[in-house]
Scaffold this motif. Structure first.
Motif, mmCIF file in Angstrom:
data_model
loop_
_atom_site.group_PDB
_atom_site.id
_atom_site.type_symbol
_atom_site.label_atom_id
_atom_site.label_comp_id
_atom_site.label_asym_id
_atom_site.label_seq_id
_atom_site.Cartn_x
_atom_site.Cartn_y
_atom_site.Cartn_z
ATOM 1 N N PRO A 134 0.533 -1.159 0.066
ATOM 2 C CA PRO A 134 -0.009 0.117 0.195
ATOM 3 C C PRO A 134 0.829 1.204 0.027
ATOM 4 O O PRO A 134 0.280 2.257 -0.131
ATOM 5 N N LYS A 135 2.054 1.147 0.533
ATOM 6 C CA LYS A 135 3.039 2.612 0.529
ATOM 7 C C LYS A 135 3.823 2.745 -0.951
ATOM 8 O O LYS A 135 4.618 3.663 -1.054
ATOM 9 N N ALA A 136 3.451 1.497 -1.831
ATOM 10 C CA ALA A 136 4.399 1.970 -3.079
ATOM 11 C C ALA A 136 4.152 3.078 -3.766
ATOM 12 O O ALA A 136 3.167 3.450 -3.708
ATOM 13 N N THR A 137 5.252 3.485 -4.600
ATOM 14 C CA THR A 137 5.128 4.565 -5.173
ATOM 15 C C THR A 137 5.524 4.190 -6.965
ATOM 16 O O THR A 137 6.367 3.205 -7.073
ATOM 17 N N ILE A 138 5.073 4.775 -7.766
ATOM 18 C CA ILE A 138 5.326 4.637 -9.148
ATOM 19 C C ILE A 138 6.287 5.788 -9.542
ATOM 20 O O ILE A 138 5.953 7.025 -9.274
ATOM 21 N N ARG A 139 7.346 5.511 -10.040
ATOM 22 C CA ARG A 139 8.372 6.654 -10.452
ATOM 23 C C ARG A 139 8.602 6.613 -12.135
ATOM 24 O O ARG A 139 9.215 5.912 -12.867
ATOM 25 N N LEU A 140 8.143 7.795 -12.656
ATOM 26 C CA LEU A 140 8.007 7.719 -14.342
ATOM 27 C C LEU A 140 9.232 8.806 -14.515
ATOM 28 O O LEU A 140 9.107 9.862 -14.059
ATOM 29 N N LYS A 141 9.766 8.344 -15.552
ATOM 30 C CA LYS A 141 11.027 9.357 -16.240
ATOM 31 C C LYS A 141 10.778 9.425 -17.420
ATOM 32 O O LYS A 141 10.874 8.259 -18.027
ATOM 33 N N THR A 142 10.545 10.552 -18.144
ATOM 34 C CA THR A 142 10.093 10.526 -19.617
ATOM 35 C C THR A 142 10.700 11.856 -20.230
ATOM 36 O O THR A 142 10.918 12.745 -19.594
ATOM 37 N N ASP A 143 10.738 11.488 -21.687
ATOM 38 C CA ASP A 143 11.271 12.837 -22.604
ATOM 39 C C ASP A 143 9.900 13.065 -23.107
ATOM 40 O O ASP A 143 10.229 14.118 -23.917
ATOM 41 N N SER A 144 8.859 12.441 -22.992
ATOM 42 C CA SER A 144 7.734 12.635 -23.869
ATOM 43 C C SER A 144 6.454 13.679 -23.012
ATOM 44 O O SER A 144 5.949 13.203 -21.932
ATOM 45 N N PRO A 145 6.341 14.739 -23.426
ATOM 46 C CA PRO A 145 5.527 15.709 -22.815
ATOM 47 C C PRO A 145 4.198 15.105 -22.704
ATOM 48 O O PRO A 145 3.328 15.294 -22.002
ATOM 49 N N GLU A 146 3.796 14.482 -24.032
ATOM 50 C CA GLU A 146 2.326 13.699 -23.991
ATOM 51 C C GLU A 146 2.161 12.872 -22.915
ATOM 52 O O GLU A 146 1.235 12.740 -22.303
ATOM 53 N N LEU A 147 3.185 11.884 -22.721
ATOM 54 C CA LEU A 147 2.928 10.745 -21.973
ATOM 55 C C LEU A 147 2.919 11.506 -20.262
ATOM 56 O O LEU A 147 2.267 10.919 -19.249
ATOM 57 N N TYR A 148 3.609 12.636 -20.238
ATOM 58 C CA TYR A 148 4.050 13.125 -18.931
ATOM 59 C C TYR A 148 2.535 13.742 -18.456
ATOM 60 O O TYR A 148 2.035 13.394 -17.249
ATOM 61 N N LYS A 149 2.058 14.436 -19.446
ATOM 62 C CA LYS A 149 0.788 15.297 -19.148
ATOM 63 C C LYS A 149 -0.290 14.064 -19.131
ATOM 64 O O LYS A 149 -1.305 14.248 -18.125
ATOM 65 N N TYR A 150 -0.368 12.870 -19.910
ATOM 66 C CA TYR A 150 -1.513 11.996 -19.846
ATOM 67 C C TYR A 150 -1.264 11.417 -18.521
ATOM 68 O O TYR A 150 -2.255 11.166 -17.681
ATOM 69 N N THR A 151 0.029 11.235 -17.671
ATOM 70 C CA THR A 151 0.105 10.503 -16.359
ATOM 71 C C THR A 151 -0.205 11.289 -15.476
ATOM 72 O O THR A 151 -0.930 11.031 -14.440
ATOM 73 N N LEU A 152 0.028 12.732 -15.406
ATOM 74 C CA LEU A 152 -0.481 13.690 -14.777
ATOM 75 C C LEU A 152 -2.147 13.532 -14.516
ATOM 76 O O LEU A 152 -2.616 13.755 -13.377
ATOM 77 N N GLY A 153 -2.531 13.343 -15.541
ATOM 78 C CA GLY A 153 -4.209 13.253 -15.741
ATOM 79 C C GLY A 153 -4.887 12.121 -14.993
ATOM 80 O O GLY A 153 -5.680 12.207 -14.348
ATOM 81 N N VAL A 154 -4.233 11.231 -15.247
ATOM 82 C CA VAL A 154 -4.708 9.751 -14.723
ATOM 83 C C VAL A 154 -4.471 9.991 -13.175
ATOM 84 O O VAL A 154 -5.298 9.481 -12.237
ATOM 85 N N ILE A 155 -2.994 10.619 -12.685
ATOM 86 C CA ILE A 155 -2.880 10.682 -11.167
ATOM 87 C C ILE A 155 -4.050 11.522 -10.776
ATOM 88 O O ILE A 155 -4.731 11.419 -9.492
ATOM 89 N N GLN A 156 -4.552 12.751 -11.184
ATOM 90 C CA GLN A 156 -5.487 13.508 -10.863
ATOM 91 C C GLN A 156 -6.765 12.686 -10.579
ATOM 92 O O GLN A 156 -7.600 12.996 -9.969
ATOM 93 N N LYS A 157 -7.217 12.092 -11.841
ATOM 94 C CA LYS A 157 -8.335 11.548 -11.893
ATOM 95 C C LYS A 157 -8.634 10.515 -10.945
ATOM 96 O O LYS A 157 -9.653 10.100 -10.417
ATOM 97 N N GLN A 158 -7.523 9.841 -10.611
ATOM 98 C CA GLN A 158 -7.493 8.623 -9.588
ATOM 99 C C GLN A 158 -7.391 9.178 -8.388
ATOM 100 O O GLN A 158 -7.193 8.305 -7.246
ATOM 101 N N LYS A 159 -7.134 10.695 -8.142
ATOM 102 C CA LYS A 159 -6.811 11.190 -7.011
ATOM 103 C C LYS A 159 -5.709 10.736 -6.191
ATOM 104 O O LYS A 159 -5.848 10.352 -4.936
#
Ligand SMILES: C[S@@+](CC[C@H](N)C(=O)[O-])C[C@H]1O[C@@H](n2cnc3c(N)ncnc32)[C@H](O)[C@@H]1O
Length: 230
Positions: free
Chosen positions: A158-183
């Motif tokens: 339950p304490k696990a984190t996901i760590r994304l490193k990317t050069d893709s603004p699209e994937l970054y923005k998409y991931t931030l959106g998923v994070i927001q949607k899933q609270k």
């Protein structure tokens, strides 16, 4: 497969800390002796981890994070996962040469990841320069998409984190959106990894094969680390 790739692949398969599974019907790991093994629930003792964490590097390519972190944090265990054995051969040779006992590799599809670990066994996941799958109809193939996060939840603490490193603004923005949607809670968000000093070890110190190419092309590197569970 070319001769060189075949050679690398055979070498990868010969190491006792390298496993593979390619079957959706029988998702069981095969070891270097071609024996089916079940290590789910036993990864920490297998990697000699007493009190540390078990961390995965998904889409690990040559496994630079797996080996770099394993060397820097010997108390933790690190497992690189990718479908391409010839690529992981580089990381596997490093583990063998340096005699690191706390690192392993799994050649498989990440879609099968829940079969290789027990619930709660994994303490964190690196996803380093994954393919961004930019077309909208490929969104479910992105490694930070809701179906993949659901797979990770089956095996993560339950304490696990996901760590994304990317050069893709699209994937970054998409991931931030998923994070927001899933609270989900963001622990670190760094919009330009090399803009200044960084307190997270490994973020600037370890550069992967793809990252080197992106840096040469002067692309901005982004990082976000977030809690997998609300
Ligand atoms: C762009 S490369 C990045 C490799 C490495 N992380 C790096 O930074 O150099 C993406 C990697 O993801 C792997 N990959 C993509 N989708 C995958 C999947 N569903 N299962 C396993 N590996 C996958 C590919 O084989 C490839 O090695």
């Amino acid at each position: 497969m070319g001769k060189d790739k075949l050679k690398k692949f055979a070498k990868y398969k010969s190491f006792p800390f390298c496993y593979e599974n390619l079957s959706f019907d029988q998702p069981q790991l095969i070891d270097s002796q071609n024996q089916a093994v079940s290590i789910a629930g036993q990864w920490k003792p297998t990697l000699g981890v007493a009190l540390g964490d078990l961390i995965l590097e998904l889409a690990c390519g040559k496994g630079e994070y797996t080996v770099g972190m394993a060397e820097h944090y010997p108390e933790n265990g690190y497992i690189g996962v990718d479908i391409k054995g010839a690529r992981m051969h580089q990381g596997a040779c490093f583990v063998n040469d340096k005699k690191l006992s706390n690192a392993a590799f799994i050649r498989s599809r990440i879609e099968l990841i829940e079969h290789f670990f027990s619930p709660g066994e994994v303490d964190g996941i690196f996803i380093i320069f994954p393919d961004p799958f930019l077309r909208n109809r490929s969104a479910s193939r992105r490694l930070t998409s809701p179906p993949f996060l659901d797979r990770y939840r089956k095996i993560c603490d339950p304490k696990a984190t996901i760590r994304l490193k990317t050069d893709s603004p699209e994937l970054y923005k998409y991931t931030l959106g998923v994070i927001q949607k899933q609270k989900l809670q963001i622990k670190y968000q760094i919009d330009d990894v090399y803009a200044g000093q960084c307190s997270l070890w490994g973020l600037q110190e370890i550069q992967t094969f793809y990252e080197t190419m992106h840096l040469e092309a002067k692309r901005t590197i982004m990082y976000v680390e977030f809690n997998l569970f609300t």
